[in-house]
Motif scaffolding. Structure first.
Motif, PDB file in Angstrom:
ATOM      1  N   PRO A 201       0.811  -1.219   0.000  1.00  0.00           N
ATOM      2  CA  PRO A 201       0.000   0.000   0.000  1.00  0.00           C
ATOM      3  C   PRO A 201       0.847   1.272   0.000  1.00  0.00           C
ATOM      4  O   PRO A 201       1.743   1.432   0.816  1.00  0.00           O
ATOM      5  N   GLY A 202       0.572   2.143  -0.959  1.00  0.00           N
ATOM      6  CA  GLY A 202       1.244   3.431  -1.025  1.00  0.00           C
ATOM      7  C   GLY A 202       2.656   3.397  -1.557  1.00  0.00           C
ATOM      8  O   GLY A 202       3.303   4.439  -1.666  1.00  0.00           O
TER       9      GLY A 202
ATOM     10  N   VAL B   2       7.551   4.950   0.084  1.00  0.00           N
ATOM     11  CA  VAL B   2       6.206   4.975   0.633  1.00  0.00           C
ATOM     12  C   VAL B   2       6.070   6.328   1.318  1.00  0.00           C
ATOM     13  O   VAL B   2       6.906   6.700   2.141  1.00  0.00           O
ATOM     14  N   LYS B   3       5.068   7.085   0.911  1.00  0.00           N
ATOM     15  CA  LYS B   3       4.854   8.442   1.442  1.00  0.00           C
ATOM     16  C   LYS B   3       6.130   9.276   1.366  1.00  0.00           C
ATOM     17  O   LYS B   3       6.550   9.897   2.328  1.00  0.00           O
TER      18      LYS B   3
ATOM     19  N   ALA C  61       6.919   2.744   6.530  1.00  0.00           N
ATOM     20  CA  ALA C  61       5.533   3.143   6.265  1.00  0.00           C
ATOM     21  C   ALA C  61       4.834   3.674   7.522  1.00  0.00           C
ATOM     22  O   ALA C  61       5.147   3.252   8.631  1.00  0.00           O
TER      23      ALA C  61
ATOM     24  N   LYS D 108      -0.980   3.504   9.490  1.00  0.00           N
ATOM     25  CA  LYS D 108      -2.191   3.156   8.744  1.00  0.00           C
ATOM     26  C   LYS D 108      -1.881   2.162   7.622  1.00  0.00           C
ATOM     27  O   LYS D 108      -2.602   1.177   7.445  1.00  0.00           O
ATOM     28  N   LEU D 109      -0.823   2.404   6.882  1.00  0.00           N
ATOM     29  CA  LEU D 109      -0.463   1.506   5.784  1.00  0.00           C
ATOM     30  C   LEU D 109       0.088   0.178   6.290  1.00  0.00           C
ATOM     31  O   LEU D 109      -0.185  -0.873   5.721  1.00  0.00           O
ATOM     32  N   ARG D 110       0.859   0.227   7.373  1.00  0.00           N
ATOM     33  CA  ARG D 110       1.370  -1.028   7.961  1.00  0.00           C
ATOM     34  C   ARG D 110       0.215  -1.905   8.408  1.00  0.00           C
ATOM     35  O   ARG D 110       0.236  -3.124   8.243  1.00  0.00           O
TER      36      ARG D 110
ATOM     37  N   GLU E 119      -2.736  -2.060   7.125  1.00  0.00           N
ATOM     38  CA  GLU E 119      -3.358  -2.661   5.947  1.00  0.00           C
ATOM     39  C   GLU E 119      -2.655  -3.971   5.586  1.00  0.00           C
ATOM     40  O   GLU E 119      -3.299  -4.963   5.285  1.00  0.00           O
TER      41      GLU E 119
ATOM     42  N   ARG F 147      -3.473  -6.899   1.721  1.00  0.00           N
ATOM     43  CA  ARG F 147      -2.580  -6.917   0.551  1.00  0.00           C
ATOM     44  C   ARG F 147      -1.909  -8.238   0.442  1.00  0.00           C
ATOM     45  O   ARG F 147      -1.574  -8.913   1.298  1.00  0.00           O
TER      46      ARG F 147
END
Length: 133
Positions: free
Chosen positions: A26-27, A42-43, A120, A123-125, A127, A133
């Motif tokens: 994600p991201g 990531v970001k 990351a 929030k993404l972790r 996910e 994922r």
């Protein structure tokens, strides 16, 4: 081990496989970094690099963040496969050669996921940890 990059097996296929693995997170995105290199972010924060003959060292490799102590353990256990990369090595990053005759993609995935988790946002972790994922 790998020899010269020109004689390495399936260079583009391995690069594409690494890009697909990283971009599935994600991201995460791949960004060109020089002529042959890629930065995985990531970001806007880099968690890994794909390097091709960096400063003519003759290696094709994945460079990534590693948990504390992991770099020295991996390099000590298998110095033909792992190495301390220039510039980012003193920060604990580890290099994994992708130019050998066989690449263990489970190992690559584990290293990429660990680097991603170190970089990351929560929030993404979550996910990834939640299995989305």
């Amino acid at each position: 081990m790998g020899g010269t990059p020109e004689k390495s097996p399936d260079v583009s296929g391995r690069r594409n496989q690494l890009v697909a693995l990283c971009e599935a997170l994600p991201g995460a995105e791949a960004e060109r970094c020089g002529v042959q290199h890629l930065a995985f972010k990531v970001k806007k924060k880099i968690f890994a690099y794909y390097v091709y003959d960096h400063h003519r060292d003759g290696r094709i490799a994945l460079l990534c963040k590693a948990p504390p102590g992991e770099q020295s353990r991996l390099v000590q256990e298998d110095p033909d496969r792992y190495f301390v990369p220039p510039y980012v090595g003193p920060k604990g990053w580890v290099g994994l050669r992708l130019d050998s005759s066989r690449v263990n993609w489970r190992t690559v995935k584990n290293l990429v996921f660990a680097a991603y988790f170190l970089t990351a946002p929560d929030k993404l972790r979550k996910e990834v940890a939640g299995g989305r994922r």
